[in-house]
Design a protein around this motif. Structure first.
Motif, mmCIF file in Angstrom:
data_model
loop_
_atom_site.group_PDB
_atom_site.id
_atom_site.type_symbol
_atom_site.label_atom_id
_atom_site.label_comp_id
_atom_site.label_asym_id
_atom_site.label_seq_id
_atom_site.Cartn_x
_atom_site.Cartn_y
_atom_site.Cartn_z
ATOM 1 N N LEU A 274 20.879 -9.364 6.976
ATOM 2 C CA LEU A 274 20.103 -8.600 6.008
ATOM 3 C C LEU A 274 20.490 -7.130 6.036
ATOM 4 N N HIS A 275 20.652 -6.597 7.241
ATOM 5 C CA HIS A 275 21.012 -5.188 7.382
ATOM 6 C C HIS A 275 22.340 -4.901 6.693
ATOM 7 N N ARG A 276 23.313 -5.774 6.917
ATOM 8 C CA ARG A 276 24.632 -5.535 6.336
ATOM 9 C C ARG A 276 24.631 -5.783 4.822
ATOM 10 N N ALA A 277 23.957 -6.847 4.384
ATOM 11 C CA ALA A 277 23.962 -7.200 2.962
ATOM 12 C C ALA A 277 23.181 -6.208 2.102
ATOM 13 N N SER A 278 22.199 -5.541 2.711
ATOM 14 C CA SER A 278 21.388 -4.589 1.950
ATOM 15 C C SER A 278 21.847 -3.148 2.134
ATOM 16 N N ASP A 279 23.002 -2.963 2.781
ATOM 17 C CA ASP A 279 23.513 -1.617 3.075
ATOM 18 C C ASP A 279 22.502 -0.773 3.849
ATOM 19 N N GLY A 280 21.820 -1.418 4.780
ATOM 20 C CA GLY A 280 20.891 -0.706 5.650
ATOM 21 C C GLY A 280 19.495 -0.543 5.113
ATOM 22 N N ALA A 281 19.225 -1.016 3.888
ATOM 23 C CA ALA A 281 17.895 -0.831 3.297
ATOM 24 C C ALA A 281 16.821 -1.583 4.078
ATOM 25 N N THR A 282 17.129 -2.775 4.575
ATOM 26 C CA THR A 282 16.126 -3.532 5.326
ATOM 27 C C THR A 282 15.795 -2.840 6.640
ATOM 28 N N LEU A 283 16.790 -2.207 7.253
ATOM 29 C CA LEU A 283 16.539 -1.477 8.494
ATOM 30 C C LEU A 283 15.560 -0.335 8.249
ATOM 31 N N GLU A 284 15.769 0.403 7.185
ATOM 32 C CA GLU A 284 14.879 1.523 6.870
ATOM 33 C C GLU A 284 13.446 1.041 6.669
ATOM 34 N N VAL A 285 13.281 -0.054 5.938
ATOM 35 C CA VAL A 285 11.940 -0.590 5.692
ATOM 36 C C VAL A 285 11.336 -1.117 6.988
ATOM 37 N N ASN A 286 12.146 -1.789 7.802
ATOM 38 C CA ASN A 286 11.674 -2.333 9.078
ATOM 39 C C ASN A 286 11.113 -1.227 9.957
ATOM 40 N N VAL A 287 11.853 -0.141 10.106
ATOM 41 C CA VAL A 287 11.386 0.971 10.934
ATOM 42 C C VAL A 287 10.122 1.582 10.333
ATOM 43 N N ARG A 288 10.093 1.726 9.025
ATOM 44 C CA ARG A 288 8.939 2.332 8.365
ATOM 45 C C ARG A 288 7.667 1.518 8.612
ATOM 46 N N LEU A 289 7.765 0.197 8.491
ATOM 47 C CA LEU A 289 6.555 -0.613 8.661
ATOM 48 C C LEU A 289 6.109 -0.649 10.123
ATOM 49 N N VAL A 290 7.068 -0.620 11.053
ATOM 50 C CA VAL A 290 6.697 -0.604 12.470
ATOM 51 C C VAL A 290 5.965 0.691 12.810
ATOM 52 N N LEU A 291 6.437 1.805 12.284
ATOM 53 C CA LEU A 291 5.767 3.087 12.531
ATOM 54 C C LEU A 291 4.356 3.091 11.974
ATOM 55 N N ARG A 292 4.178 2.550 10.781
ATOM 56 C CA ARG A 292 2.830 2.470 10.189
ATOM 57 C C ARG A 292 1.915 1.589 11.047
ATOM 58 N N ASN A 293 2.448 0.462 11.527
ATOM 59 C CA ASN A 293 1.635 -0.439 12.343
ATOM 60 C C ASN A 293 1.275 0.206 13.681
ATOM 61 N N ALA A 294 2.211 0.949 14.264
ATOM 62 C CA ALA A 294 1.958 1.603 15.546
ATOM 63 C C ALA A 294 0.867 2.656 15.411
ATOM 64 N N GLU A 295 0.931 3.433 14.339
ATOM 65 C CA GLU A 295 -0.089 4.469 14.140
ATOM 66 C C GLU A 295 -1.459 3.843 13.907
ATOM 67 N N LEU A 296 -1.520 2.787 13.086
ATOM 68 C CA LEU A 296 -2.793 2.108 12.842
ATOM 69 C C LEU A 296 -3.319 1.470 14.130
ATOM 70 N N ALA A 297 -2.445 0.877 14.919
ATOM 71 C CA ALA A 297 -2.871 0.285 16.186
ATOM 72 C C ALA A 297 -3.474 1.343 17.100
ATOM 73 N N GLY A 298 -2.883 2.535 17.118
ATOM 74 C CA GLY A 298 -3.447 3.623 17.918
ATOM 75 C C GLY A 298 -4.858 3.972 17.472
ATOM 76 N N ARG A 299 -5.069 3.988 16.171
ATOM 77 C CA ARG A 299 -6.392 4.299 15.649
ATOM 78 C C ARG A 299 -7.398 3.189 15.961
ATOM 79 N N ILE A 300 -6.966 1.933 15.897
ATOM 80 C CA ILE A 300 -7.854 0.828 16.241
ATOM 81 C C ILE A 300 -8.189 0.860 17.731
ATOM 82 N N ALA A 301 -7.182 1.138 18.568
ATOM 83 C CA ALA A 301 -7.428 1.227 20.008
ATOM 84 C C ALA A 301 -8.432 2.339 20.322
ATOM 85 N N ALA A 302 -8.295 3.451 19.617
ATOM 86 C CA ALA A 302 -9.236 4.554 19.816
ATOM 87 C C ALA A 302 -10.644 4.161 19.390
ATOM 88 N N ALA A 303 -10.753 3.434 18.286
ATOM 89 C CA ALA A 303 -12.063 2.965 17.819
ATOM 90 C C ALA A 303 -12.664 1.963 18.792
#
Length: 309
Positions: A274-303
């Motif tokens: 996927l990374h090669r066929a999409s010219d790296g677009a899937t990698l960018e999205v993958n990192v973006r969604l992981v960062l969003r999930n990590a930040e939300l998880a931090g907020r849930i843990a704090a709650a």
């Protein structure tokens, strides 16, 4: 006959141990994403970014890996370097942990083994990218991720962007229901499709904020073992182009089939394609969604920590 050696207990980093002792929020992070999910050297920068996102949410990050047979919950910078740099690092699910422990092996933890070790360490919130699940053509192959049964046995919140796009999403949701794993959408009843915001499937329940997610988990923990999956979709303007998504997924699965790739080797093979066929677009999205999930998880843990205070 000599007595069997006890299973090694997870070694907590000083920061994680201090946070847990003080009742402060901690978020577990898997290491398979770093070792097998992202290409080198991008994986090393992503490791720091994901931990920073957890901190931005108000929690302490605890990246988990097995090093020389010992599970570690919370890694030093040098240990993260090792996980990200070693191309031969094993991929360890729950079934593989006793082998790694007995033989002194090192490996990156999957969702299933991360969940098990996080719970053993007393960590109640876990952020990942996407869950494993029921593979397409599972009727013939019986290929189903151990993530699903692990989540039915471990009590923690798992923040994810749904399940990986290469899987059979409706079948995976059916299995989660059969295993009595609680699934809620974050601000939606649309179940996300990892790279895209809408998998085409829905869930029965949603939560509006981290406080509601924490309350659902607190109630679940009081009733029975099992995880609460918080499905956090990407905003539509941040997802992978839908036409590109459908095309590269189909091509990647066909390539895996043609190459005879099976079992746990399918996911890394397909992600690389996927990374090669999409010219790296899937990698960018993958990192973006992981960062969003990590930040939300931090907020849930704090709650969750606030509920217990």
């Amino acid at each position: 006959m000599p007595a069997a050696a006890p299973a090694p207990r997870p070694v907590l980093s000083p920061e994680v141990a201090d946070a847990l002792a003080g009742g402060r929020p901690v978020v577990a992070l898997e290491s398979t994403l770093l070792a097998h999910g992202l290409p080198r050297p991008d994986n090393r920068a992503a490791a720091d970014d994901v931990e920073a996102a957890v901190r931005a949410g108000g929690a302490v990050p605890a990246t988990i890996a097995v090093l020389d047979g010992t599970p570690h919950v919370g890694l030093t910078a040098a240990q993260v370097d090792r996980v990200c740099a070693d191309p031969d690092l094993a991929k360890l699910g729950v079934r593989d942990l006793p082998v790694a422990a007995a033989l002194g092996m090192s490996g990156a933890t999957t969702v299933s083994s991360t969940a098990l070790l996080a719970e053993a360490a007393g960590v109640s919130v876990f952020a990942t990218g996407g869950l494993g699940g029921v593979h397409r053509q599972s009727v013939e192959t019986f290929d189903e991720s151990a993530d699903l049964t692990a989540l039915s046995r471990t009590s923690l919140v798992v923040v994810c962007a749904g399940v990986k796009s290469i899987l059979d999403v409706p079948a995976t949701l059916e299995r989660l229901e059969s295993l009595s794993v609680t699934v809620v959408g974050y601000g939606t009843t649309t179940f996300p499709g990892f790279y895209v915001a809408d998998s085409g499937s829905t869930v029965d329940w949603s939560v509006a904020d981290p406080q509601q997610a924490a309350a659902v988990f607190a109630a679940r923990r009081g009733l029975a073992p099992g995880a609460v999956v918080v499905a956090n979709p990407l905003p539509a303007d941040q997802q992978l182009d839908r036409e590109l998504h459908d095309r590269v997924i189909a091509d990647a699965l066909a390539a895996a089939d043609a190459a005879g790739v099976r079992g746990k080797d399918v996911t890394p093979f397909v992600l690389d394609h996927l990374h090669r066929a999409s010219d790296g677009a899937t990698l960018e999205v993958n990192v973006r969604l992981v960062l969003r999930n990590a930040e939300l998880a931090g907020r849930i843990a704090a709650a969750l920590a606030a509920l217990a205070a």
